[in-house]
Structure formats: C-alpha cells, structure tokens
Scaffold this motif. Structure first.
Motif, PDB file in Angstrom:
ATOM      1  N   LEU A   1       0.822  -1.216   0.000  1.00  0.00           N
ATOM      2  CA  LEU A   1       0.000   0.000   0.000  1.00  0.00           C
ATOM      3  C   LEU A   1       0.853   1.262   0.000  1.00  0.00           C
ATOM      4  O   LEU A   1       0.509   2.245  -0.663  1.00  0.00           O
ATOM      5  CB  LEU A   1      -0.971  -0.013   1.182  1.00  0.00           C
ATOM      6  CG  LEU A   1      -2.036  -1.111   1.122  1.00  0.00           C
ATOM      7  CD1 LEU A   1      -2.844  -1.163   2.412  1.00  0.00           C
ATOM      8  CD2 LEU A   1      -2.945  -0.922  -0.082  1.00  0.00           C
TER       9      LEU A   1
ATOM     10  N   CYS B   1       2.303   1.356  -3.673  1.00  0.00           N
ATOM     11  CA  CYS B   1       1.354   1.434  -4.791  1.00  0.00           C
ATOM     12  C   CYS B   1       0.161   2.354  -4.542  1.00  0.00           C
ATOM     13  O   CYS B   1      -0.578   2.656  -5.479  1.00  0.00           O
ATOM     14  CB  CYS B   1       0.844   0.038  -5.126  1.00  0.00           C
ATOM     15  SG  CYS B   1       2.173  -1.108  -5.562  1.00  0.00           S
TER      16      CYS B   1
ATOM     17  N   SER C   1      -5.531   0.471  -2.703  1.00  0.00           N
ATOM     18  CA  SER C   1      -5.657  -0.732  -3.536  1.00  0.00           C
ATOM     19  C   SER C   1      -6.755  -1.641  -3.036  1.00  0.00           C
ATOM     20  O   SER C   1      -7.155  -1.581  -1.870  1.00  0.00           O
ATOM     21  CB  SER C   1      -4.340  -1.521  -3.525  1.00  0.00           C
ATOM     22  OG  SER C   1      -3.253  -0.724  -3.922  1.00  0.00           O
ATOM     23  N   THR C   2      -7.190  -2.533  -3.920  1.00  0.00           N
ATOM     24  CA  THR C   2      -8.144  -3.578  -3.544  1.00  0.00           C
ATOM     25  C   THR C   2      -7.397  -4.745  -2.907  1.00  0.00           C
ATOM     26  O   THR C   2      -6.172  -4.869  -3.053  1.00  0.00           O
ATOM     27  CB  THR C   2      -8.897  -4.103  -4.780  1.00  0.00           C
ATOM     28  OG1 THR C   2      -7.939  -4.698  -5.659  1.00  0.00           O
ATOM     29  CG2 THR C   2      -9.670  -2.997  -5.490  1.00  0.00           C
TER      30      THR C   2
ATOM     31  N   PHE D   1      -5.623  -6.703  -5.671  1.00  0.00           N
ATOM     32  CA  PHE D   1      -4.349  -6.142  -6.102  1.00  0.00           C
ATOM     33  C   PHE D   1      -3.248  -6.465  -5.095  1.00  0.00           C
ATOM     34  O   PHE D   1      -2.152  -6.869  -5.473  1.00  0.00           O
ATOM     35  CB  PHE D   1      -4.467  -4.622  -6.297  1.00  0.00           C
ATOM     36  CG  PHE D   1      -3.162  -3.992  -6.701  1.00  0.00           C
ATOM     37  CD1 PHE D   1      -2.778  -3.987  -8.030  1.00  0.00           C
ATOM     38  CD2 PHE D   1      -2.311  -3.443  -5.755  1.00  0.00           C
ATOM     39  CE1 PHE D   1      -1.562  -3.429  -8.412  1.00  0.00           C
ATOM     40  CE2 PHE D   1      -1.088  -2.886  -6.120  1.00  0.00           C
ATOM     41  CZ  PHE D   1      -0.716  -2.877  -7.460  1.00  0.00           C
TER      42      PHE D   1
ATOM     43  N   THR E   1      -0.050  -8.814  -5.856  1.00  0.00           N
ATOM     44  CA  THR E   1       1.293  -8.255  -5.687  1.00  0.00           C
ATOM     45  C   THR E   1       2.124  -9.121  -4.744  1.00  0.00           C
ATOM     46  O   THR E   1       3.294  -9.404  -5.024  1.00  0.00           O
ATOM     47  CB  THR E   1       1.213  -6.806  -5.158  1.00  0.00           C
ATOM     48  OG1 THR E   1       0.437  -6.028  -6.080  1.00  0.00           O
ATOM     49  CG2 THR E   1       2.590  -6.193  -5.000  1.00  0.00           C
TER      50      THR E   1
ATOM     51  N   ILE F   1     -11.723  -0.287  -1.275  1.00  0.00           N
ATOM     52  CA  ILE F   1     -10.358   0.208  -1.480  1.00  0.00           C
ATOM     53  C   ILE F   1      -9.726   0.429  -0.110  1.00  0.00           C
ATOM     54  O   ILE F   1     -10.299   1.098   0.753  1.00  0.00           O
ATOM     55  CB  ILE F   1     -10.351   1.529  -2.282  1.00  0.00           C
ATOM     56  CG1 ILE F   1     -11.082   1.363  -3.615  1.00  0.00           C
ATOM     57  CG2 ILE F   1      -8.926   2.037  -2.464  1.00  0.00           C
ATOM     58  CD1 ILE F   1     -10.426   0.395  -4.578  1.00  0.00           C
TER      59      ILE F   1
END
Length: 134
Positions: A25, A28, A31-32, A35, A39, A75
């Motif tokens: 987080l 990036c 995020s969901t 994701f 990752t 999110i």
C-alpha cells in the motif's frame, strides 16, 4: 531521547505479514484486496486471497488500514505513515538487540557486510549533517 511515533504506537507494531501488506500500500497507494494479494504472490509470498482479505480486515480493526466502502470494490489505504512505523520498529529493534545503542547497530552492519565507497561516503555525509544540526 527517543523519537515519538504516535500513529504507529496507537496501531501497534505490525507483524511481518502486516508489514508485507503495508509495504504494498505504501508503494502502490490505495488498492483492492485482489491487487494486494496479486502483488504479494508476484513477490513469491504464496498467500491465498482469503488470507489476505482476513489480514486486511484485522488491520482495519487495529487502525492500520482504512477501508473505503463507497464502491462495489472496497479500497484499502494505509492509515499509518511509513517512516514513523519503520522508525518505531527500528527503535524497538535497537533497544532489544543492541541495548539501545545505534552505534552498536552501525558497527555490526559495517562489520557484517562489504560496504562500498559510495555507501561510506553517504554515511559520512549523513554524519556530517547530523553533527552540524547539533
């Protein structure tokens, strides 16, 4: 005197798994779960989606993450700041393993690893800067 890290202290010190999620987080942005899970798996962490989901739900309860439920896909955002969290963890690490002595930690690091000239120059510059601030 130790630096204060109010955000991190309130949320507690993250576990290794929590740090993995936070790092995604921080790197990036919001995020969901999908994701974050993808990752982590790309980083060869081999975690199941349901485990990532549960981990992130627990982190919301602990105050480490914020969850935006305004759309179909939730999110998640880090609720604790990267530098203060890492600072708190480093303080605890130095206190535990090096009796609170940053110089003992640095000596160990420099003794265990081949340090390049560029790294030594950067360390000298940082020490000079710190000396000038005193």
């Amino acid at each position: 005197m130790k630096a204060q890290h109010p955000e991190s202290e309130q949320a507690g010190v993250p576990t290794k798994a929590e740090m993995d999620v936070l790092q995604v987080l921080w790197d990036c942005g919001p995020s969901t779960v999908r994701f974050v899970n993808d990752t982590l798996n790309a980083q060869k962490k081999a975690v199941q989606y349901t485990s990532t989901l549960k981990q992130m739900q627990v982190m919301v309860e602990k105050g480490m993450l914020l969850r935006d439920e305004s759309s179909m896909k939730h999110i998640y955002t880090a609720a604790i700041e990267e530098q203060s969290t890492k600072g708190l963890m480093l303080d605890k690490f130095v206190d535990t393993l090096y009796k609170g002595s940053p110089s003992n930690l640095v000596m160990q690091l420099l003794g265990n690893k081949k340090t390049s000239q560029a790294e030594l120059d950067a360390i000298r510059a940082l020490l000079d800067q710190h000396k000038n601030e005193l």
